[in-house]
Write an enzyme that holds these catalytic residues in place. Structure first.
Site, short mmCIF file in Angstrom:
data_model
loop_
_atom_site.label_atom_id
_atom_site.label_comp_id
_atom_site.label_asym_id
_atom_site.label_seq_id
_atom_site.Cartn_x
_atom_site.Cartn_y
_atom_site.Cartn_z
N GLY A 193 0.84 -1.20 0.00
CA GLY A 193 0.00 0.00 0.00
C GLY A 193 0.87 1.25 0.00
O GLY A 193 1.82 1.33 0.77
N ARG A 238 1.06 -5.17 -5.24
CA ARG A 238 1.16 -6.33 -4.35
C ARG A 238 1.40 -7.51 -5.29
O ARG A 238 0.68 -7.68 -6.26
CB ARG A 238 -0.13 -6.51 -3.56
CG ARG A 238 -0.47 -5.28 -2.70
CD ARG A 238 -1.58 -5.58 -1.73
NE ARG A 238 -2.15 -4.38 -1.15
CZ ARG A 238 -1.71 -3.76 -0.06
NH1 ARG A 238 -0.65 -4.25 0.59
NH2 ARG A 238 -2.30 -2.69 0.41
N ASP A 246 4.85 -4.59 5.95
CA ASP A 246 5.36 -5.92 6.33
C ASP A 246 5.47 -6.88 5.15
O ASP A 246 6.41 -7.68 5.08
CB ASP A 246 4.57 -6.52 7.50
CG ASP A 246 3.09 -6.59 7.24
OD1 ASP A 246 2.63 -6.02 6.22
OD2 ASP A 246 2.38 -7.21 8.04
N THR A 274 4.27 2.79 5.47
CA THR A 274 2.87 2.34 5.47
C THR A 274 2.09 3.27 6.39
O THR A 274 2.62 3.70 7.42
CB THR A 274 2.72 0.89 5.98
OG1 THR A 274 1.33 0.65 6.30
CG2 THR A 274 3.53 0.59 7.23
N ASP A 299 -0.21 2.39 8.21
CA ASP A 299 -0.72 1.62 9.36
C ASP A 299 0.10 1.74 10.64
O ASP A 299 -0.38 1.41 11.72
CB ASP A 299 -0.80 0.13 8.99
CG ASP A 299 -1.90 -0.14 7.98
OD1 ASP A 299 -2.65 0.79 7.65
OD2 ASP A 299 -1.99 -1.30 7.50
N ASP A 348 2.49 -0.11 11.66
CA ASP A 348 2.50 -1.43 12.30
C ASP A 348 3.78 -2.23 12.07
O ASP A 348 3.75 -3.46 12.03
CB ASP A 348 1.28 -2.25 11.82
CG ASP A 348 1.31 -2.48 10.31
OD1 ASP A 348 2.12 -1.84 9.62
OD2 ASP A 348 0.53 -3.32 9.84
N ARG A 384 -6.04 -3.10 9.10
CA ARG A 384 -6.56 -4.47 9.08
C ARG A 384 -6.17 -5.21 10.34
O ARG A 384 -6.99 -5.89 10.95
CB ARG A 384 -6.00 -5.21 7.86
CG ARG A 384 -7.06 -5.64 6.90
CD ARG A 384 -6.53 -6.47 5.78
NE ARG A 384 -5.21 -6.05 5.32
CZ ARG A 384 -4.90 -5.81 4.06
NH1 ARG A 384 -5.80 -5.93 3.12
NH2 ARG A 384 -3.68 -5.46 3.70
O1 F6P Z 1 -1.40 -1.51 4.41
C1 F6P Z 1 -1.98 -0.29 4.19
C2 F6P Z 1 -3.47 -0.41 3.93
O2 F6P Z 1 -3.92 0.87 3.61
C3 F6P Z 1 -4.30 -1.04 5.03
O3 F6P Z 1 -4.62 -0.16 6.06
C4 F6P Z 1 -5.50 -1.50 4.26
O4 F6P Z 1 -6.14 -2.55 4.93
C5 F6P Z 1 -4.93 -1.95 2.98
O5 F6P Z 1 -3.72 -1.24 2.80
C6 F6P Z 1 -5.81 -1.74 1.77
O6 F6P Z 1 -5.18 -2.30 0.67
P1 F6P Z 1 -5.58 -2.11 -0.86
O7 F6P Z 1 -4.83 -0.94 -1.37
O8 F6P Z 1 -5.13 -3.35 -1.50
O9 F6P Z 1 -7.05 -1.88 -0.93
#
Ligand code: F6P
Length: 338
Positions: A30, A91, A122, A144, A146, A148, A190
């Site tokens: 992300g 991803r 991560d 990120t 998050d 985390d 998440r």
């Molecule tokens: O890891 C960052 C994040 O924004 C999370 O908070 C969220 O759950 C996820 O990415 C959303 O991912 P995507 O961009 O695949 O919708």
């Protein structure tokens, strides 16, 4: 004499002794505001020390496909203030396999890249760990929203994201007050409750729900009713996406307490926007430190910040540690929202 001069200029690169001639940089997972500032720091720091830098576009998927281009000083001009990532992100399932990783290493070798800076969360660290275990030096930079990643108190993008959320909460509070309503605001996270916790505390939310802490619906209803009895006409509940969806939570409140609410899901708005000064400075410091580690021949590290000091840890160890949300802050938020 001439020979000695040559050896010196080869190894001492603007004051730092290194064998490293060419490094790569990628962003993955992300995106997060401040990633561009980190890329800029990596590129400029490396060029300052007379190394070449190659940008790997679209994360690990671009690595596998050889989407790799040389970056110059000017390639990273005018990006420090921009959200997103100029290297794009992805991803990549294929990179989780040994075959995918082998293709990646082949591309790195083909381009003469000797060390790699990986900016991401991560999942991105897991890719860097895999490369490290196969003998390719990588340094992880935590990027990120998050917050985390173990081994750092802050990740790049978190500060911008919480400021975006707080802006939204303040606006929601205006309309919640006017209409005397209860709002449920769903924020990202998440597995980690940091965004919910920080924005809930900063936004004066009545209830904060995070994945790290179980909650009793009955308790929440009691809390809301207590507030109403005291004359409180509006409430804000912040829920991290990892707890459950805000829509689902609202329907449970309706079912159990006949409580009418409004839902606001902030979604990917939280990932965009111009990075705050804090994120730009953090990204510049962490990106630059990552290059230093590669120059010192230290691959397999993850950089971070603790008590405003730059730190680095073994990336394999980092991934085996759980992220801890600040439970003192969580307790404080419940005390202040009585
Ligand atoms: O890891 C960052 C994040 O924004 C999370 O908070 C969220 O759950 C996820 O990415 C959303 O991912 P995507 O961009 O695949 O919708």
């Amino acid at each position: 004499m001439d020979q000695q001069k040559y050896v010196l200029s080869f190894y001492i690169k603007n004051g730092v002794k290194t064998d490293m001639k060419r490094i790569g940089v990628l962003t993955s997972g992300g995106d997060a505001p401040g990633m561009n500032a980190a890329i800029r720091a990596v590129v400029r720091k490396a060029i300052y020390h007379e190394m070449e830098v190659y940008g790997i576009y679209q994360g690990y998927s671009g690595l596998i496909n050889g989407n790799i281009k040389k970056l110059e000083l000017g390639s990273v001009g005018d990006i420090i203030q921009r959200g997103g990532t100029m290297l794009y992100s992805a991803r990549c399932e294929e990179f989780k396999t040994k075959e995918g990783q082998a293709k990646g290493i082949e591309q790195l070798k083909k381009h003469g890249i000797e060390g790699l800076v990986v900016i991401g969360g991560d999942g991105s660290y897991r890719g860097a760990k895999a490369l490290t275990e196969q003998g390719f030096p990588c340094v992880g930079v935590p990027g990120t929203i998050d917050n985390d990643i173990p081994g750092t108190e802050y990740t790049i993008g978190f500060d911008t994201a919480i400021n975006t959320v707080i802006n939204a909460i303040d606006r929601i509070r205006d309309t919640a007050t006017s209409h005397e309503r209860t709002f449920i605001v769903e924020v990202m996270g998440r597995d980690a409750g940091d965004i919910a916790l920080w924005t809930g505390l900063a936004g004066g939310a009545e209830t904060i729900l995070i994945p790290e802490e179980k909650f009793e619906m009955k308790e929440i209803i009691k809390r809301l009713e207590r507030g109403q009895e005291r004359g409180k006409k509006h409430s804000i509940i912040i829920i991290a996406e990892g707890v459950c969806s805000a829509v689902e939570f609202a329907s449970q409140l309706k079912e159990m307490a006949n409580l009418e609410t409004r839902v606001s899901v902030l979604g990917h708005i939280q990932r965009g926007g111009s990075p705050t000064a804090f994120d730009r400075v953090l990204a510049s410091r962490l990106g630059s430190r990552a290059v230093e580690l590669l120059m010192e021949g230290k691959g397999g590290r993850a950089v971070g910040i603790e008590r405003n000091q730059l730190v680095d840890y073994d990336i394999i160890e980092i991934l085996s540690k759980p992220h801890k949300v600040n439970m003192d802050m969580y307790k404080l938020s419940t005390e202040l929202s009585i």
